[in-house]
Design a protein around this motif. Structure first.
Motif, PDB file in Angstrom:
ATOM      1  N   LEU A  78      56.507  -1.404   5.450  1.00 33.13           N
ATOM      2  CA  LEU A  78      56.007  -2.533   4.663  1.00 33.13           C
ATOM      3  C   LEU A  78      56.905  -2.785   3.460  1.00 33.13           C
ATOM      4  CD1 LEU A  78      53.732  -4.625   4.192  1.00 33.13           C
ATOM      5  CD2 LEU A  78      52.562  -2.888   2.831  1.00 33.13           C
ATOM      6  N   LEU A  79      57.311  -1.722   2.778  1.00 34.85           N
ATOM      7  CA  LEU A  79      58.209  -1.852   1.631  1.00 34.85           C
ATOM      8  C   LEU A  79      59.537  -2.490   2.030  1.00 34.85           C
ATOM      9  CD1 LEU A  79      57.727   1.581  -0.149  1.00 34.85           C
ATOM     10  CD2 LEU A  79      57.333  -0.634  -1.207  1.00 34.85           C
ATOM     11  N   ALA A  80      60.123  -1.991   3.125  1.00 34.06           N
ATOM     12  CA  ALA A  80      61.448  -2.453   3.541  1.00 34.06           C
ATOM     13  C   ALA A  80      61.443  -3.911   3.981  1.00 34.06           C
ATOM     14  CB  ALA A  80      61.984  -1.561   4.652  1.00 34.06           C
ATOM     15  N   THR A  81      60.327  -4.373   4.547  1.00 30.39           N
ATOM     16  CA  THR A  81      60.262  -5.770   4.991  1.00 30.39           C
ATOM     17  C   THR A  81      59.792  -6.697   3.869  1.00 30.39           C
ATOM     18  OG1 THR A  81      58.045  -5.328   5.901  1.00 30.39           O
ATOM     19  CG2 THR A  81      59.917  -5.226   7.419  1.00 30.39           C
ATOM     20  N   ARG A  82      59.090  -6.136   2.894  1.00 29.71           N
ATOM     21  CA  ARG A  82      58.617  -6.941   1.764  1.00 29.71           C
ATOM     22  C   ARG A  82      59.691  -7.050   0.668  1.00 29.71           C
ATOM     23  NH1 ARG A  82      53.938  -9.205   0.285  1.00 29.71           N
ATOM     24  NH2 ARG A  82      53.278  -9.255  -1.907  1.00 29.71           N
ATOM     25  N   TYR A  83      60.475  -5.998   0.528  1.00 32.33           N
ATOM     26  CA  TYR A  83      61.551  -5.972  -0.483  1.00 32.33           C
ATOM     27  C   TYR A  83      62.868  -5.607   0.201  1.00 32.33           C
ATOM     28  CZ  TYR A  83      57.380  -5.461  -3.439  1.00 32.33           C
ATOM     29  OH  TYR A  83      56.147  -5.621  -4.032  1.00 32.33           O
ATOM     30  N   PRO A  84      63.319  -6.395   1.169  1.00 35.35           N
ATOM     31  CA  PRO A  84      64.491  -5.993   1.976  1.00 35.35           C
ATOM     32  C   PRO A  84      65.778  -5.859   1.169  1.00 35.35           C
ATOM     33  CG  PRO A  84      63.899  -8.281   2.401  1.00 35.35           C
ATOM     34  CD  PRO A  84      62.794  -7.710   1.578  1.00 35.35           C
ATOM     35  N   GLN A  85      65.884  -6.594   0.056  1.00 33.16           N
ATOM     36  CA  GLN A  85      67.116  -6.524  -0.733  1.00 33.16           C
ATOM     37  C   GLN A  85      67.231  -5.219  -1.513  1.00 33.16           C
ATOM     38  OE1 GLN A  85      69.459  -8.727  -0.465  1.00 33.16           O
ATOM     39  NE2 GLN A  85      68.287 -10.156   0.795  1.00 33.16           N
ATOM     40  N   ARG A  86      66.136  -4.498  -1.623  1.00 29.38           N
ATOM     41  CA  ARG A  86      66.139  -3.278  -2.444  1.00 29.38           C
ATOM     42  C   ARG A  86      66.513  -2.023  -1.657  1.00 29.38           C
ATOM     43  NH1 ARG A  86      63.394  -3.396  -7.120  1.00 29.38           N
ATOM     44  NH2 ARG A  86      64.741  -1.601  -7.507  1.00 29.38           N
TER      45      ARG A  86
END
Length: 323
Positions: free
Chosen positions: A162-170
């Motif tokens: 969820l984190l990687a798809t919600r904040y992919p630039q990070r």
């Protein structure tokens, strides 16, 4: 009857207090490793949230180290996850920071991340405070903002996705170990079917910038169906227009064998699927006698770091070629 002396009463009360607080002291005692075990707090909408950071010894002033975010599974906390995975030992050898956010029992009685509860917004709120912890570590401990990856086990794997798809630039890399792909559930009820592999994931928004994915899953997992591993890899592959390479059988010594399948777009690896024979719902190759850990599996912690380090190097090479 002779009354106990004040000294005896004080000693007895001290012993009772020590016994009562033993679990709390054990919980906050640093894992055995050559480095610092630091506690931090960030504020969420409903109160403070705790995290722990492992920092290798002898970090030089101004040195920017990569950061790996590690999200524990249900019935775990930061310390038990660190002990189970032995990721701090890898971090000591390879020199990177490890951030362990910790889910309060008040938010979930089993200590699970509420990755599935997108309908109510709880999942997004938890993702938000984890990102606050990432930002705080980058500011206070000079973590390299250009070299951040996230990994997790079970509910932690699903929250990591969820984190990687919600904040992919990070994030430059994502590793899911025994988890459920994003977009598979939106409530506690639908989460049950998702864990059993009976729901197809729906991509949560545009996928152009999703970080490369590694999925690790045991084919003997009776808690989270191994079908979820293939679904996650396929979702990443289809979103990137990648093709599937033939599976490669691998075995290291007496450890469980595994099948490694890569999904590539041109020469770029978009997703890597690692299916481990005979592994249940446990961290592969983790510490012996730890809950949710199977020492007989291939070493997932080493696999995680090798995968993550390759993505960091690839991004650096790409940046340099554009200059």
């Amino acid at each position: 009857m002779k009354q106990p002396s004040w000294s005896a009463l004080l000693n007895r009360n001290a012993a009772l207090f020590k016994r009562a607080t033993q679990p709390l002291r054990e919980r906050h005692r640093p894992p055995s490793s050559a480095g610092s075990w630091l506690m931090g707090l960030v504020m969420a909408a409903d109160g403070p949230r705790r995290y722990y950071l492992f920092r290798p010894a002898s970090v030089r002033f101004g040195e920017r180290l990569p950061l790996l975010v590690m999200l524990h599974g249900c019935h775990q906390d930061a310390k038990s996850f660190a002990a189970s995975t032995r990721m701090n030992a890898v971090a000591t050898r390879e020199r990177f920071l490890v951030l362990y956010p910790e889910q309060p029992r008040l938010c979930n009685t089993q200590g699970c991340w509420n990755w599935f509860d997108t309908q109510s917004g709880r999942a997004f709120a938890e993702a938000g405070w984890i990102m606050k912890a990432v930002d705080q570590v980058c500011m206070l401990y000079t973590a390299d903002r250009e070299r951040i990856a996230v990994a997790g086990l079970s509910a932690g794997a699903s929250m990591a996705a969820l984190l990687a798809t919600r904040y992919p630039q990070r994030f430059k890399a994502l590793v899911m170990h025994s988890g459920v792909p994003p977009g598979t559930a939106s409530s506690p009820v639908s989460a049950v079917g998702a864990m059993q592999g009976r729901r197809q994931p729906l991509p949560p928004g545009p996928a152009q910038d999703w970080p490369p994915l590694m999925v690790i899953h045991g084919d003997a997992d009776r808690v989270v169906s191994a079908r979820n591993a293939g679904s996650a890899a396929l979702m990443w592959s289809e979103a990137a227009g990648a093709h599937q390479e033939p599976a490669q059988e691998q075995r290291r010594g007496k450890r469980y064998p595994m099948r490694v399948t890569q999904f590539k777009r041109s020469r770029e690896v978009v997703a890597t699927l690692v299916e481990v024979d005979r592994l249940g719902h446990a961290w592969s190759g983790g510490a012996a006698r730890q809950r949710f850990s199977d020492a007989n599996g291939p070493d997932a912690s080493r696999m995680v770091w090798r995968f993550v380090a390759r993505q960091f190097e690839a991004k650096q090479t790409k940046i340099q070629s554009l200059r």
